[in-house]
Design a protein around this motif. Structure first.
Motif, PDB file in Angstrom:
ATOM      1  N   THR A  17       0.894  -1.239   0.072  1.00  0.00           N
ATOM      2  CA  THR A  17      -0.002  -0.020   0.011  1.00  0.00           C
ATOM      3  C   THR A  17       1.020   1.071   0.118  1.00  0.00           C
ATOM      4  OG1 THR A  17      -1.813  -1.195   1.448  1.00  0.00           O
ATOM      5  CG2 THR A  17      -1.886   1.201   1.079  1.00  0.00           C
ATOM      6  N   PRO A  18       0.668   2.333  -0.689  1.00  0.00           N
ATOM      7  CA  PRO A  18       1.497   3.355  -0.896  1.00  0.00           C
ATOM      8  C   PRO A  18       1.202   4.075   0.547  1.00  0.00           C
ATOM      9  CG  PRO A  18       0.232   3.112  -3.036  1.00  0.00           C
ATOM     10  CD  PRO A  18      -0.398   2.237  -2.056  1.00  0.00           C
ATOM     11  N   ILE A  19       2.184   4.694   0.925  1.00  0.00           N
ATOM     12  CA  ILE A  19       2.371   5.371   2.168  1.00  0.00           C
ATOM     13  C   ILE A  19       1.450   6.529   2.398  1.00  0.00           C
ATOM     14  CG2 ILE A  19       4.094   6.673   3.775  1.00  0.00           C
ATOM     15  CD1 ILE A  19       6.035   4.709   3.229  1.00  0.00           C
ATOM     16  N   SER A  20       1.437   7.193   1.180  1.00  0.00           N
ATOM     17  CA  SER A  20       0.554   8.590   1.146  1.00  0.00           C
ATOM     18  C   SER A  20      -0.853   7.920   1.229  1.00  0.00           C
ATOM     19  CB  SER A  20       0.611   9.093  -0.336  1.00  0.00           C
ATOM     20  OG  SER A  20       0.261   8.020  -1.440  1.00  0.00           O
ATOM     21  N   ASP A  21      -1.344   6.672   0.883  1.00  0.00           N
ATOM     22  CA  ASP A  21      -2.801   6.183   1.348  1.00  0.00           C
ATOM     23  C   ASP A  21      -3.033   6.141   2.574  1.00  0.00           C
ATOM     24  OD1 ASP A  21      -2.911   6.425  -1.789  1.00  0.00           O
ATOM     25  OD2 ASP A  21      -3.588   4.197  -2.045  1.00  0.00           O
ATOM     26  N   LEU A  22      -2.094   5.680   3.187  1.00  0.00           N
ATOM     27  CA  LEU A  22      -2.364   5.118   4.752  1.00  0.00           C
ATOM     28  C   LEU A  22      -2.404   6.579   5.455  1.00  0.00           C
ATOM     29  CD1 LEU A  22       0.075   2.160   5.254  1.00  0.00           C
ATOM     30  CD2 LEU A  22      -2.489   2.370   4.917  1.00  0.00           C
ATOM     31  N   LEU A  23      -1.461   7.663   5.038  1.00  0.00           N
ATOM     32  CA  LEU A  23      -1.304   8.827   5.690  1.00  0.00           C
ATOM     33  C   LEU A  23      -2.547   9.765   5.567  1.00  0.00           C
ATOM     34  CD1 LEU A  23       2.367  10.088   5.161  1.00  0.00           C
ATOM     35  CD2 LEU A  23       1.553   8.937   6.991  1.00  0.00           C
ATOM     36  N   ALA A  24      -3.294   9.645   4.248  1.00  0.00           N
ATOM     37  CA  ALA A  24      -4.425  10.161   3.958  1.00  0.00           C
ATOM     38  C   ALA A  24      -5.692   9.462   4.927  1.00  0.00           C
ATOM     39  CB  ALA A  24      -4.923  10.147   2.438  1.00  0.00           C
ATOM     40  N   PHE A  25      -5.663   8.376   4.993  1.00  0.00           N
ATOM     41  CA  PHE A  25      -6.695   7.767   5.937  1.00  0.00           C
ATOM     42  C   PHE A  25      -6.376   8.046   7.311  1.00  0.00           C
ATOM     43  CE2 PHE A  25      -7.625   4.223   8.790  1.00  0.00           C
ATOM     44  CZ  PHE A  25      -8.918   4.132   8.494  1.00  0.00           C
ATOM     45  N   ALA A  26      -5.213   8.233   7.755  1.00  0.00           N
ATOM     46  CA  ALA A  26      -5.024   8.668   9.163  1.00  0.00           C
ATOM     47  C   ALA A  26      -5.129  10.244   9.471  1.00  0.00           C
ATOM     48  CB  ALA A  26      -3.700   8.240   9.770  1.00  0.00           C
ATOM     49  N   GLY A  27      -5.481  11.131   8.280  1.00  0.00           N
ATOM     50  CA  GLY A  27      -5.615  12.542   8.231  1.00  0.00           C
ATOM     51  C   GLY A  27      -4.349  13.322   8.439  1.00  0.00           C
ATOM     52  N   LEU A  28      -3.573  13.109   7.419  1.00  0.00           N
ATOM     53  CA  LEU A  28      -2.533  13.806   7.405  1.00  0.00           C
ATOM     54  C   LEU A  28      -2.612  15.401   6.984  1.00  0.00           C
ATOM     55  CD1 LEU A  28       0.774  13.941   7.055  1.00  0.00           C
ATOM     56  CD2 LEU A  28       0.344  13.649   4.858  1.00  0.00           C
ATOM     57  N   GLN A  29      -1.881  16.289   7.642  1.00  0.00           N
ATOM     58  CA  GLN A  29      -1.922  17.627   7.604  1.00  0.00           C
ATOM     59  C   GLN A  29      -0.830  18.079   7.038  1.00  0.00           C
ATOM     60  OE1 GLN A  29      -3.902  19.414  11.159  1.00  0.00           O
ATOM     61  NE2 GLN A  29      -3.595  17.553  11.908  1.00  0.00           N
ATOM     62  N   PRO A  30      -0.750  18.265   5.629  1.00  0.00           N
ATOM     63  CA  PRO A  30       0.703  18.565   4.962  1.00  0.00           C
ATOM     64  C   PRO A  30       1.408  19.696   5.490  1.00  0.00           C
ATOM     65  CG  PRO A  30      -0.850  18.109   3.364  1.00  0.00           C
ATOM     66  CD  PRO A  30      -1.904  18.071   4.856  1.00  0.00           C
ATOM     67  N   ASP A  31       0.430  20.854   5.897  1.00  0.00           N
ATOM     68  CA  ASP A  31       1.192  21.949   6.260  1.00  0.00           C
ATOM     69  C   ASP A  31       2.062  21.678   7.832  1.00  0.00           C
ATOM     70  OD1 ASP A  31      -1.298  21.419   7.490  1.00  0.00           O
ATOM     71  OD2 ASP A  31      -1.603  23.535   8.098  1.00  0.00           O
ATOM     72  N   LYS A  32       1.619  20.737   8.528  1.00  0.00           N
ATOM     73  CA  LYS A  32       2.222  20.408   9.846  1.00  0.00           C
ATOM     74  C   LYS A  32       3.464  19.384   9.517  1.00  0.00           C
ATOM     75  CE  LYS A  32      -1.620  21.432  13.006  1.00  0.00           C
ATOM     76  NZ  LYS A  32      -2.378  20.916  14.125  1.00  0.00           N
ATOM     77  N   LEU A  33       3.557  18.808   8.469  1.00  0.00           N
ATOM     78  CA  LEU A  33       4.299  17.610   8.517  1.00  0.00           C
ATOM     79  C   LEU A  33       5.789  18.311   8.205  1.00  0.00           C
ATOM     80  CD1 LEU A  33       5.106  14.622   8.199  1.00  0.00           C
ATOM     81  CD2 LEU A  33       4.589  14.793   5.730  1.00  0.00           C
ATOM     82  N   TYR A  34       6.886  17.780   9.046  1.00  0.00           N
ATOM     83  CA  TYR A  34       8.315  18.400   8.905  1.00  0.00           C
ATOM     84  C   TYR A  34       9.059  17.153   8.328  1.00  0.00           C
ATOM     85  CZ  TYR A  34      12.908  19.821  10.422  1.00  0.00           C
ATOM     86  OH  TYR A  34      14.289  20.002  10.138  1.00  0.00           O
ATOM     87  N   ARG A  35       8.732  16.175   9.250  1.00  0.00           N
ATOM     88  CA  ARG A  35       9.536  14.898   8.914  1.00  0.00           C
ATOM     89  C   ARG A  35       8.954  13.804   9.011  1.00  0.00           C
ATOM     90  NH1 ARG A  35      14.396  13.313  13.001  1.00  0.00           N
ATOM     91  NH2 ARG A  35      15.213  11.123  11.596  1.00  0.00           N
ATOM     92  N   LEU A  36       8.831  12.758   8.025  1.00  0.00           N
ATOM     93  CA  LEU A  36       8.205  11.400   7.944  1.00  0.00           C
ATOM     94  C   LEU A  36       9.301  10.211   8.221  1.00  0.00           C
ATOM     95  CD1 LEU A  36       5.709   9.830   7.536  1.00  0.00           C
ATOM     96  CD2 LEU A  36       6.223   9.639   5.086  1.00  0.00           C
ATOM     97  N   VAL A  37       9.064   9.717   9.351  1.00  0.00           N
ATOM     98  CA  VAL A  37      10.015   8.413   9.937  1.00  0.00           C
ATOM     99  C   VAL A  37       9.281   7.328   9.644  1.00  0.00           C
ATOM    100  CG1 VAL A  37      11.329   7.658  11.704  1.00  0.00           C
ATOM    101  CG2 VAL A  37      11.179  10.278  11.244  1.00  0.00           C
ATOM    102  N   MET A  38      10.156   6.311   8.972  1.00  0.00           N
ATOM    103  CA  MET A  38       9.669   4.827   9.056  1.00  0.00           C
ATOM    104  C   MET A  38      10.257   4.123  10.395  1.00  0.00           C
ATOM    105  SD  MET A  38       9.387   1.787   6.208  1.00  0.00           S
ATOM    106  CE  MET A  38       7.875   2.485   5.555  1.00  0.00           C
ATOM    107  N   GLY A  39       9.472   3.799  11.197  1.00  0.00           N
ATOM    108  CA  GLY A  39       9.822   2.992  12.233  1.00  0.00           C
ATOM    109  C   GLY A  39       9.867   3.994  13.554  1.00  0.00           C
ATOM    110  N   GLY A  40      10.498   3.915  14.659  1.00  0.00           N
ATOM    111  CA  GLY A  40      10.216   4.861  15.765  1.00  0.00           C
ATOM    112  C   GLY A  40      11.265   5.797  15.667  1.00  0.00           C
ATOM    113  N   PRO A  41      11.262   6.924  16.486  1.00  0.00           N
ATOM    114  CA  PRO A  41      12.199   8.066  16.641  1.00  0.00           C
ATOM    115  C   PRO A  41      13.763   7.529  16.903  1.00  0.00           C
ATOM    116  CG  PRO A  41      10.597   8.043  18.669  1.00  0.00           C
ATOM    117  CD  PRO A  41      10.336   7.177  17.731  1.00  0.00           C
ATOM    118  N   MET A  42      13.724   6.511  17.575  1.00  0.00           N
ATOM    119  CA  MET A  42      15.277   6.278  17.967  1.00  0.00           C
ATOM    120  C   MET A  42      15.990   5.236  16.913  1.00  0.00           C
ATOM    121  SD  MET A  42      15.217   7.408  20.940  1.00  0.00           S
ATOM    122  CE  MET A  42      16.783   6.666  21.586  1.00  0.00           C
ATOM    123  N   MET A  43      15.340   4.493  16.401  1.00  0.00           N
ATOM    124  CA  MET A  43      15.934   3.498  15.218  1.00  0.00           C
ATOM    125  C   MET A  43      15.411   3.757  13.851  1.00  0.00           C
ATOM    126  SD  MET A  43      16.308  -0.054  17.466  1.00  0.00           S
ATOM    127  CE  MET A  43      17.595  -0.623  16.200  1.00  0.00           C
ATOM    128  N   GLY A  44      14.311   4.528  13.628  1.00  0.00           N
ATOM    129  CA  GLY A  44      13.650   4.795  12.317  1.00  0.00           C
ATOM    130  C   GLY A  44      14.536   5.524  11.389  1.00  0.00           C
TER     131      GLY A  44
END
Length: 650
Positions: free
Chosen positions: A311-338
């Motif tokens: 599934t394209p990541i953009s589709d999942l983010l749209a489902f979760a209500g992505l607010q593009p103006d707030k997005l600064y950084r997209l991380v796959m995984g957690g903040p420690m090891m992602g």
């Protein structure tokens, strides 16, 4: 009543802010079916899968799209039904942002399954059969590493696995995929554990969960009930979810440096992997989906979803209500090891457990690195008990021997050292880069050693072949010498029986000159030509015996063959042969041959003198030579005629 298990502690560790509450409010949701799926061929550790479909093929949900290409590899299946639209480079979720070969599947919206083969009673199957089902289902570790599960379960066939550990720790901040899976799919997790118990037959089964997940702990204990396995809650600390760290926490034992848990009789499995094992064996479904956490302050609806692989990541983010103006950084995984994603079109893969859409305030850029002040905090928090300062120093100097001596590859890249560093040094980045460089050098050295080994084997093979040829050549020479000696011996024996002191063949070879003169070569050619003409005439006569012309030619050719052979023998100067007194019949024949040969040679001399006079008519000396040649020819012809007349009279 099972005896209580002692909980141990690990060296170091930290307590970062968790922020897990953001994504657990909506349970486990199912997003809409995407319009298309991107399915990378490499979603696991090991060899890339090989496609078995072509562009334009229509496939069903669960159908095999690519087969494993080696022992450490995984097949790939269609997460939904549709049509294959492309096979080639496509966006891939990796820190480099590089593309990876993938199969693009356009959904038809039907979500139609292929034929499934569920197992009603897996307890009747052997362990090898169940492992093959797991392998064919394309299951790899869903905790992050992505190691093929079937291969991991039989990595040490000679080693008895006495402890099965289920990793429900999920210590990384923000991620709640395993927490949600245990809350809502605890029976499937336990069923997956029972399947592994049937395969491995362990003595002990331990389910480790951090105490910050009370709902998951309660759900798992309810599902376990009276089964021979224990759910153990232990204090929250990062990174207790590391495989080696969890083993130490639950058993007090340490995995040797550079070793595997199987080396000490243990095996560790992730919650998501156990659900996939249950689905593959009990339902016959391959791994086509996984629980993924969607979280971060840039999402208005953070949640956990059962996402289809690809599934394209953009589709999942749209489902979760992505607010593009707030997005600064997209991380796959957690903040420690992602790692930061470069492309929102990249797909979810089997190891994608979390997508963190952070704001600037949530994930601020790190401050500029400062020189190390040698405070030692990194060593205090390292769960692998390494020396991060020394590793950093030798990594900058590219001293790979020292890095190996300091056990660089025992680093689990948890990021605890970077988290506490007051100088903001990105230590883990140095370690990752050094590991990659060492692996590249080892691969290069391995190729060089392999090439050297092939070259040495080739030289050895060529030497063996040369020796064999020499032996065969010597054998042929010895065989030829033995055959020649045997023939000479036979000739000597035959000569002894007939009373000759030396056989004709031996005498001819003894008196044969080393090289032939021009005249001798011409006579030899004439003799060979006469023999060939005679052989041809005899063959034609045998095919056509009534041909009178051939009947007349054969005696003449026989006589010509005998004459030319006699002339050649005389030219060789075989004195020993002439010394043998011929019989009367042979003497008459020899006289006839000699007279005819003299006549032939006189005729040749006359023609030669005649041609010479034609070229120079005015030369009186040539006229005298022609007259002498004519007289010699007449004399030879008369002698031959008289001999033949006398022979007829006799």
């Amino acid at each position: 009543m099972q005896s209580p298990i002692r909980i141990w502690d690990i060296h170091g560790g930290i307590h970062p802010d968790e922020n897990k509450h953001q994504s657990v409010s909506y349970g486990l949701e199912t997003p809409p079916l995407p319009a298309y799926l991107i399915l990378p061929l490499l979603q696991h550790i090991g060899a890339r899968a090989e496609p078995v479909v072509a562009v334009g093929d229509r496939v069903l949900k669960g159908q095999v799209l690519a087969e494993a290409s080696g022992m450490v590899s995984c097949p790939l299946h269609a997460p939904t039904s549709g049509t294959i639209t492309a096979i080639g480079p496509a966006p891939f979720p990796h820190a480099s942002g590089l593309e990876e070969w993938a199969i693009t599947l356009q959904s038809d919206g039907l979500d139609a399954w292929t034929t499934l083969v569920p197992i009603d009673d897996y307890s009747q199957l052997e362990a090898a059969s169940l492992l093959e089902i797991i392998r064919l289902a394309g299951i790899s570790g869903l905790g992050g590493a992505g190691f093929p599960t079937a291969f991991k379960l039989k990595a040490r066939p000679e080693q008895k696995i006495h402890t099965l550990i289920v990793n429900g720790t999920e210590c990384e901040p923000y991620i709640t995929a395993d927490d949600t899976a245990m809350r809502y799919r605890a029976p499937e997790v336990v069923a997956g554990i029972q399947i592994l118990m049937h395969i491995l037959k362990p003595d002990v089964v331990l389910i480790g969960i951090e105490d910050n997940k009370p709902e998951a702990i309660a759900a798992m204990r309810e599902a376990v009930a009276d089964l021979p396995m224990q759910v153990l809650a232990f204090p929250t600390k990062y990174p207790s979810g590391g495989e080696k760290q969890l083993i130490q926490i639950l058993t007090g034992k340490e995995v040797p440096s550079g070793g595997l848990p199987a080396d000490i009789g243990m095996v560790c499995q992730n919650i998501g992997t156990l659900i996939a094992i249950h689905d593959a064996v009990t339902l016959g479904q391959p791994l086509i989906s996984r629980v993924t956490t969607l979280t971060g302050d840039a999402l208005s609806h953070p949640t956990n979803v059962m996402a289809l692989i690809g599934t394209p990541i953009s589709d999942l983010l749209a489902f979760a209500g992505l607010q593009p103006d707030k997005l600064y950084r997209l991380v796959m995984g957690g903040p420690m090891m992602g790692f930061t994603l470069q492309n929102l079109d990249a797909p979810v893969i089997k190891t994608s457990n979390c997508l963190l859409a952070g704001t600037l305030a949530e994930l601020p850029p790190p401050p500029a690195a400062q020189p190390c002040i040698r405070c030692g905090l990194c060593s205090e928090v390292c769960p692998a008990m390494l020396l991060p300062q020394q590793l950093h120093w030798f990594a900058m100097g590219k001293d790979y021997d020292q890095l190996n001596r300091l056990n660089l590859f025992d680093c689990i890249e948890c990021g605890a050292c970077s988290y506490v560093c007051p100088s903001s040094i990105p230590l883990v980045q140095y370690y990752r880069a050094s590991k990659a460089e060492i692996r590249a050098l080892e691969l290069q050295q391995h190729k060089a050693d392999h090439s050297k080994q092939r070259f040495e084997h080739r030289l050895q093979r060529l030497e063996r072949e040369a020796e064999q040829k020499d032996l065969e050549r010597q054998a042929r020479a010895e065989k030829t010498a033995r055959m020649k000696a045997a023939k000479e011996q036979q000739a000597v024996s035959a000569a002894s029986v007939s009373g000759d002191e030396q056989p004709d063949v031996a005498r001819v070879e003894a008196h044969k000159p080393a090289t032939l003169t021009a005249e001798q070569k011409q006579l030899k050619i004439a003799a060979a030509t006469a023999q060939m003409a005679l052989k041809k005439a005899r063959k034609q006569l045998s095919n056509n015996p009534d041909n009178l012309e051939l009947q007349a030619q054969v005696p003449e050719l026989e006589q010509a063959c005998a004459d030319t052979q006699l002339a050649y023998d005389e030219a060789l100067g075989d004195v020993s042969m002439k010394a043998v007194p011929p019989s009367p019949a042979e003497s008459g024949d020899n006289t006839k041959r000699q007279l005819k040969t003299d006549m032939t040679m006189a005729k040749a001399a006359f023609r030669k003198a005649e041609r010479a006079r034609e070229d120079d008519v005015e030369n009186p000396q040539l006229n005298d030579q022609l007259t002498e040649a004519k007289m010699a020819l007449d004399s030879a012809a008369k002698a031959f005629a008289d001999h033949m007349a006398n022979k007829e009279t006799d």
